[in-house]
Motif scaffolding. Sequence first.
Motif, PDB file in Angstrom:
ATOM      1  N   ALA A 122      -7.805  -8.602   3.694  1.00 32.54           N
ATOM      2  CA  ALA A 122      -6.497  -8.478   3.050  1.00 32.54           C
ATOM      3  C   ALA A 122      -5.377  -8.825   4.028  1.00 32.54           C
TER       4      ALA A 122
ATOM      5  N   HIS B 104       6.074  -0.064  -6.217  1.00 29.19           N
ATOM      6  CA  HIS B 104       5.397  -0.946  -7.164  1.00 29.19           C
ATOM      7  C   HIS B 104       5.428  -2.398  -6.701  1.00 29.19           C
TER       8      HIS B 104
ATOM      9  N   PRO C  32      -4.517 -13.135  -2.893  1.00 28.31           N
ATOM     10  CA  PRO C  32      -5.960 -13.110  -2.602  1.00 28.31           C
ATOM     11  C   PRO C  32      -6.216 -12.916  -1.109  1.00 28.31           C
ATOM     12  N   PRO C  33      -7.269 -12.202  -0.758  1.00 34.98           N
ATOM     13  CA  PRO C  33      -7.582 -12.006   0.663  1.00 34.98           C
ATOM     14  C   PRO C  33      -8.019 -13.316   1.312  1.00 34.98           C
TER      15      PRO C  33
ATOM     16  N   THR D 269       2.555  -2.753  -4.230  1.00 40.51           N
ATOM     17  CA  THR D 269       1.272  -2.755  -4.944  1.00 40.51           C
ATOM     18  C   THR D 269       1.054  -4.085  -5.657  1.00 40.51           C
ATOM     19  N   ARG D 270       2.090  -4.575  -6.291  1.00 34.14           N
ATOM     20  CA  ARG D 270       1.964  -5.831  -7.026  1.00 34.14           C
ATOM     21  C   ARG D 270       1.620  -6.995  -6.095  1.00 34.14           C
TER      22      ARG D 270
ATOM     23  N   HIS E 121       0.350   1.196  -0.362  1.00 35.17           N
ATOM     24  CA  HIS E 121      -0.931   0.465  -0.391  1.00 35.17           C
ATOM     25  C   HIS E 121      -1.481   0.351   1.022  1.00 35.17           C
TER      26      HIS E 121
ATOM     27  N   ALA F 144       0.250  -6.782  -3.035  1.00 34.24           N
ATOM     28  CA  ALA F 144      -1.062  -6.553  -2.430  1.00 34.24           C
ATOM     29  C   ALA F 144      -2.191  -6.916  -3.381  1.00 34.24           C
ATOM     30  N   GLU F 145      -1.989  -6.651  -4.663  1.00 36.70           N
ATOM     31  CA  GLU F 145      -3.049  -6.910  -5.636  1.00 36.70           C
ATOM     32  C   GLU F 145      -3.046  -8.337  -6.156  1.00 36.70           C
ATOM     33  N   SER F 146      -1.954  -9.055  -5.937  1.00 34.03           N
ATOM     34  CA  SER F 146      -1.872 -10.420  -6.449  1.00 34.03           C
ATOM     35  C   SER F 146      -2.203 -11.477  -5.399  1.00 34.03           C
TER      36      SER F 146
ATOM     37  N   SER G 156      -2.678  -2.083   2.485  1.00 37.47           N
ATOM     38  CA  SER G 156      -2.306  -3.353   3.112  1.00 37.47           C
ATOM     39  C   SER G 156      -0.948  -3.295   3.789  1.00 37.47           C
TER      40      SER G 156
END
Length: 277
Positions: A115, A99, A109-110, A102-103, A138, A105-107, A140
């Motif tokens: 990415a 987690h 910005p590319p 994931t957090r 993920h 990678a999703e937070s 990334s």
Amino acid sequence: MSRTPLTWLYVPGDRPETVTKALACGADVVIVDLEDAVAPDRKEYARTATAERLGEPQPVPVHVRVNSLDSPFAAADLRTMAALPGVAALRLPKVTSPHQITRVAESVPPSDRGAVPLHALLETALGIEHAYAIACAHPSLRGIALGEADLRADLGVRADAGLDWSRARVVVAARAAGLAPPPQSVHPDIRDLEGLATSCAHGRTLGFLGRAAIHPRQLPIIEQAYLPTQHELEEAETIVKAAAVDQGAQALPDGRFIDAAVVATAQRTLSLAARGG
């Protein structure tokens, strides 16, 4: 990265002049450290100095190890470093769950390059238990590795052999997740080059590829330990030549049996010698 990395050199983020020297010392990857190598009262300076130093593309890949994800410095580290043209990847310390990957990678910005690649450091018993889930967390995430100093303390391990199960676990998890073989953790005694060579030889038998370093004098020892020997190259060439004539399983004149798996290993050996894959 077209060149297979074998040497990963850590350098403190609060010493920009040392970062500059590290970039010219021959390491395949330079890791600018904002975490353990930087005192708490210099964290802000380290981030600012690193941002200034890595504001443009660098001659070798540069990774930045940010502060622990549960620290008050992590969010600013991630936000600042991810946007820098000179940063090739971010290294996340003390990861214990998928987690967290994931957090992040999703937070984050590319950048203009897409990415930002992430690498997870597993430094606790819980991180080792979740190694495969973290490795698959993920797209990334491009690599996992051990942080042995913290892991040793967490497990209460005294003898070096006590870490071998954890080492093997990380190697298997990386392979199962389709990631590159992990590099070994650092050898902390920069004067003990003989011990470093011995340790690298052991790490190679476990499936590691390359090693992190904390001083430039360690780099040639690591590279020599992980590049194929002349004997290994000759064996690999013999196997590949034989397979080119007969693609099925066969016995060589000296009695060695080869099949597709043996040929694949030989091809990896030749590719590594060329530092291309």
